[in-house]
Design a protein around this motif. Structure first.
Motif, PDB file in Angstrom:
ATOM      1  N   MET A 257      40.818  39.465  42.710  1.00 42.89           N
ATOM      2  CA  MET A 257      41.806  40.247  41.957  1.00 42.89           C
ATOM      3  C   MET A 257      42.970  39.363  41.512  1.00 42.89           C
ATOM      4  SD  MET A 257      40.855  43.368  41.531  1.00 42.89           S
ATOM      5  CE  MET A 257      42.375  44.147  41.107  1.00 42.89           C
ATOM      6  N   GLN A 258      43.389  38.464  42.390  1.00 42.38           N
ATOM      7  CA  GLN A 258      44.488  37.559  42.047  1.00 42.38           C
ATOM      8  C   GLN A 258      44.116  36.693  40.850  1.00 42.38           C
ATOM      9  OE1 GLN A 258      45.564  34.818  45.130  1.00 42.38           O
ATOM     10  NE2 GLN A 258      46.746  33.548  43.732  1.00 42.38           N
ATOM     11  N   LYS A 259      42.905  36.169  40.837  1.00 44.70           N
ATOM     12  CA  LYS A 259      42.469  35.333  39.712  1.00 44.70           C
ATOM     13  C   LYS A 259      42.461  36.108  38.406  1.00 44.70           C
ATOM     14  CE  LYS A 259      39.774  32.059  42.393  1.00 44.70           C
ATOM     15  NZ  LYS A 259      38.446  31.567  42.743  1.00 44.70           N
ATOM     16  N   ARG A 260      42.207  37.405  38.484  1.00 42.32           N
ATOM     17  CA  ARG A 260      42.178  38.229  37.271  1.00 42.32           C
ATOM     18  C   ARG A 260      43.577  38.673  36.841  1.00 42.32           C
ATOM     19  NH1 ARG A 260      37.386  39.546  34.521  1.00 42.32           N
ATOM     20  NH2 ARG A 260      38.589  41.337  33.881  1.00 42.32           N
ATOM     21  N   LEU A 261      44.423  39.008  37.813  1.00 40.74           N
ATOM     22  CA  LEU A 261      45.719  39.601  37.475  1.00 40.74           C
ATOM     23  C   LEU A 261      46.845  38.580  37.286  1.00 40.74           C
ATOM     24  CD1 LEU A 261      45.726  42.775  39.720  1.00 40.74           C
ATOM     25  CD2 LEU A 261      45.461  42.654  37.249  1.00 40.74           C
TER      26      LEU A 261
END
Length: 140
Positions: A54-58
């Motif tokens: 999620m961090q890589k996406r957000l």
């Protein structure tokens, strides 16, 4: 400085609001919807992998939103008739803008040192603290 055309201001206001919704909406949806559901349905090792994904996406969206907020905010600031320059202290409005920029610099310096979910949570915590501080100040 000449006032920008109305269509340019409308576009900048719209982009500013869009960036705000994308950034704050991402934080709120992650905090209220995604993370609680992940805690209930995933094993601890899978939770970590999920949060990293999620961090890589957000994170790119958050940085883009913050950059867009800064750019459109500066444009809106320069279009204001009360704006006489960044370090102007001749009016209360100018002092408020300068103080808010200094507070943002301090919060930014602290927040940039964190990563992942901690970056999101510390910015949200600072936002809440400043909101309640602003609401607690009594007007004359």
């Amino acid at each position: 400085m000449e006032t920008p055309p109305a269509w340019a201001l409308a576009l900048v206001y719209w982009l500013h609001m869009l960036a705000t919704v994308a950034w704050i909406g991402g934080i709120v949806s992650l905090s209220i919807l995604v993370l609680p559901a992940a805690r209930k349905s995933l094993q601890p090792a899978d939770q970590l992998a999920f949060i990293e994904a999620m961090q890589k996406r957000l994170e790119p969206l958050a940085w883009f939103s913050l950059g867009l907020l800064a750019a459109t905010g500066l444009f809106q600031l320069s279009a204001n008739s009360h704006y006489n320059g960044f370090f102007d202290t001749s009016t209360q409005w100018s002092l408020a803008i300068l103080a808010s920029a200094l507070v943002a610099l301090v919060i930014g310096a602290i927040s940039v040192r964190t990563r992942g979910i901690y970056f999101i949570m510390i910015t949200l915590a600072f936002t809440q603290m400043l909101y309640y501080l602003g609401n607690s100040v009594e007007e004359d």
